[in-house]
Design an enzyme around this catalytic site. Structure first.
Site, PDB file in Angstrom:
ATOM      1  N   GLY A  48      41.784  34.506  31.311  1.00  0.00           N
ATOM      2  CA  GLY A  48      40.472  34.971  30.860  1.00  0.00           C
ATOM      3  C   GLY A  48      40.441  35.997  29.746  1.00  0.00           C
ATOM      4  N   GLU A 102      42.027  43.132  31.122  1.00  0.00           N
ATOM      5  CA  GLU A 102      41.336  42.149  31.968  1.00  0.00           C
ATOM      6  C   GLU A 102      40.077  41.621  31.291  1.00  0.00           C
ATOM      7  OE1 GLU A 102      41.434  40.263  34.330  1.00  0.00           O
ATOM      8  OE2 GLU A 102      42.476  41.030  36.091  1.00  0.00           O
ATOM      9  N   ASP A 103      39.680  40.416  31.682  1.00  0.00           N
ATOM     10  CA  ASP A 103      38.411  39.884  31.191  1.00  0.00           C
ATOM     11  C   ASP A 103      37.239  40.508  31.956  1.00  0.00           C
ATOM     12  OD1 ASP A 103      39.150  38.621  33.559  1.00  0.00           O
ATOM     13  OD2 ASP A 103      38.584  36.605  32.906  1.00  0.00           O
ATOM     14  N   ASP A 106      35.482  42.549  39.083  1.00  0.00           N
ATOM     15  CA  ASP A 106      34.396  42.246  40.006  1.00  0.00           C
ATOM     16  C   ASP A 106      34.617  43.130  41.248  1.00  0.00           C
ATOM     17  OD1 ASP A 106      32.200  40.230  40.460  1.00  0.00           O
ATOM     18  OD2 ASP A 106      33.458  39.626  42.114  1.00  0.00           O
ATOM     19  N   LYS A 134      31.677  44.940  36.729  1.00  0.00           N
ATOM     20  CA  LYS A 134      30.499  44.805  37.601  1.00  0.00           C
ATOM     21  C   LYS A 134      30.521  45.931  38.637  1.00  0.00           C
ATOM     22  CE  LYS A 134      30.182  39.733  37.481  1.00  0.00           C
ATOM     23  NZ  LYS A 134      30.345  38.498  38.283  1.00  0.00           N
ATOM     24  N   PHE A 155      26.952  35.652  37.603  1.00  0.00           N
ATOM     25  CA  PHE A 155      28.101  34.829  37.206  1.00  0.00           C
ATOM     26  C   PHE A 155      28.038  34.550  35.707  1.00  0.00           C
ATOM     27  CE2 PHE A 155      30.543  30.966  36.509  1.00  0.00           C
ATOM     28  CZ  PHE A 155      31.750  31.364  37.073  1.00  0.00           C
ATOM     29  N   ASP A 162      35.610  31.330  32.320  1.00  0.00           N
ATOM     30  CA  ASP A 162      35.336  29.915  32.552  1.00  0.00           C
ATOM     31  C   ASP A 162      34.462  29.678  33.765  1.00  0.00           C
ATOM     32  OD1 ASP A 162      37.395  30.644  34.481  1.00  0.00           O
ATOM     33  OD2 ASP A 162      37.572  28.500  34.888  1.00  0.00           O
ATOM     34  N   ARG A 168      35.393  28.565  28.206  1.00  0.00           N
ATOM     35  CA  ARG A 168      36.180  29.688  27.677  1.00  0.00           C
ATOM     36  C   ARG A 168      36.048  29.828  26.163  1.00  0.00           C
ATOM     37  NH1 ARG A 168      39.557  31.501  31.830  1.00  0.00           N
ATOM     38  NH2 ARG A 168      40.431  29.918  33.192  1.00  0.00           N
TER      39      ARG A 168
HETATM   40  P1  5GP Z   1      37.981  40.585  41.437  1.00  0.00           P
HETATM   41  O1  5GP Z   1      39.363  40.392  41.980  1.00  0.00           O
HETATM   42  O2  5GP Z   1      37.805  41.870  40.661  1.00  0.00           O
HETATM   43  O3  5GP Z   1      36.934  40.403  42.487  1.00  0.00           O
HETATM   44  O4  5GP Z   1      37.683  39.387  40.489  1.00  0.00           O
HETATM   45  C1  5GP Z   1      38.359  39.204  39.356  1.00  0.00           C
HETATM   46  C2  5GP Z   1      38.368  37.753  38.945  1.00  0.00           C
HETATM   47  O5  5GP Z   1      37.263  36.994  39.460  1.00  0.00           O
HETATM   48  C3  5GP Z   1      38.263  37.674  37.466  1.00  0.00           C
HETATM   49  O6  5GP Z   1      39.515  37.820  36.842  1.00  0.00           O
HETATM   50  C4  5GP Z   1      37.638  36.323  37.262  1.00  0.00           C
HETATM   51  O7  5GP Z   1      38.639  35.340  37.269  1.00  0.00           O
HETATM   52  C5  5GP Z   1      36.768  36.130  38.466  1.00  0.00           C
HETATM   53  N1  5GP Z   1      35.356  36.492  38.179  1.00  0.00           N
HETATM   54  C6  5GP Z   1      34.647  37.525  38.682  1.00  0.00           C
HETATM   55  N2  5GP Z   1      33.403  37.539  38.212  1.00  0.00           N
HETATM   56  C7  5GP Z   1      33.308  36.492  37.364  1.00  0.00           C
HETATM   57  C8  5GP Z   1      32.235  35.979  36.536  1.00  0.00           C
HETATM   58  O8  5GP Z   1      31.108  36.482  36.465  1.00  0.00           O
HETATM   59  N3  5GP Z   1      32.529  34.883  35.799  1.00  0.00           N
HETATM   60  C9  5GP Z   1      33.759  34.284  35.806  1.00  0.00           C
HETATM   61  N4  5GP Z   1      33.931  33.216  35.042  1.00  0.00           N
HETATM   62  N5  5GP Z   1      34.782  34.737  36.569  1.00  0.00           N
HETATM   63  C10 5GP Z   1      34.554  35.834  37.332  1.00  0.00           C
HETATM   64 MG    MG Z   2      40.873  37.650  35.350  1.00  0.00          MG
END
Ligand code: 5GP
Ligand code: MG
Length: 185
Positions: A48, A102-103, A106, A134, A155, A162, A168
């Site tokens: 990402g 990181e992209d 969350d 977020k 989302f 993606d 992407r």
């Molecule tokens: P975390 O581990 O912080 O909960 O989530 C991280 C991963 O969840 C990100 O690297 C991504 O792959 C996915 N993710 C979380 N929110 C989104 C979103 O709004 N859109 C997309 N495409 N992926 C997300």
């Molecule tokens: Mg990621």
């Protein structure tokens, strides 16, 4: 506002390419100031982060290195269940300033897992730079030093992110358009 359809769902523009570039420039400015003499090693988390890191690197003027890592998720053969293995670390991290790129952050589960594994590799000075954050979903206490754009708990796709593999390549960031998805019978 423009719309795209991905896997049958409608998404509408949320953050324009111009807004993204401005936010990336701001993060680059902070990093240029903070890490000037640190010769940081940036570790970009694939897939990402690829667009973000490409744009960010072009705006960095300090001496630095870049490498790419990936979290490979698979079912473990022991009672441990799912294993998230960090792959792609070939550098010696001891004594380095490491910046994870990181992209999106969350819940923070992914970044926490990556941090722990980097510490196992000997990294002590670890910072985080993310394109999107977020705060309403974040359940960790790990500080995130560099955030380009704070977003609500929606989302998002585009600019590296993606939806089931697609989207992407989009230059803007899009959000799911719930209203358009309501099927009128
Ligand atoms: P975390 O581990 O912080 O909960 O989530 C991280 C991963 O969840 C990100 O690297 C991504 O792959 C996915 N993710 C979380 N929110 C989104 C979103 O709004 N859109 C997309 N495409 N992926 C997300
Ligand atoms: Mg990621």
């Amino acid at each position: 506002m423009s719309k795209v359809i991905i896997h049958g769902h409608t998404f509408k523009t949320k953050i324009s390419a111009a807004q993204i570039q401005k936010a990336v420039t701001d993060v680059a400015r902070q990093i240029n100031a903070d890490l000037k003499d640190k010769k940081p090693l940036f570790l970009a988390v694939l897939n990402g982060s690829f667009m973000f890191v490409a744009d960010l690197m072009k705006k960095l003027t300090i001496e630095c290195e870049i490498s790419f890592i990936k979290v490979a998720s698979y079912e473990g053969t022991t009672s441990k269940g799912k294993i998230n293995e960090l792959i792609g670390i070939n550098e010696d991290l001891k004594g380095r300033t490491v910046v994870i790129i990181e992209d999106i952050i969350d819940t923070g589960n992914t970044i926490e897992n990556i941090m722990e594994q980097l510490k196992d590799h000997g990294a002590v000075d670890i910072k985080i730079a993310t394109l999107l954050f977020k705060p309403d979903a974040y359940i960790k206490t790990i500080p995130i030093e560099y955030t380009a754009i704070v977003v609500p708990n929606d989302f998002l796709v585009g600019y590296g992110l993606d939806y089931n593999g697609l989207g992407r390549n989009l230059a803007d960031i899009y959000v799911l358009d719930y209203n358009a998805d309501v099927i009128v019978k």
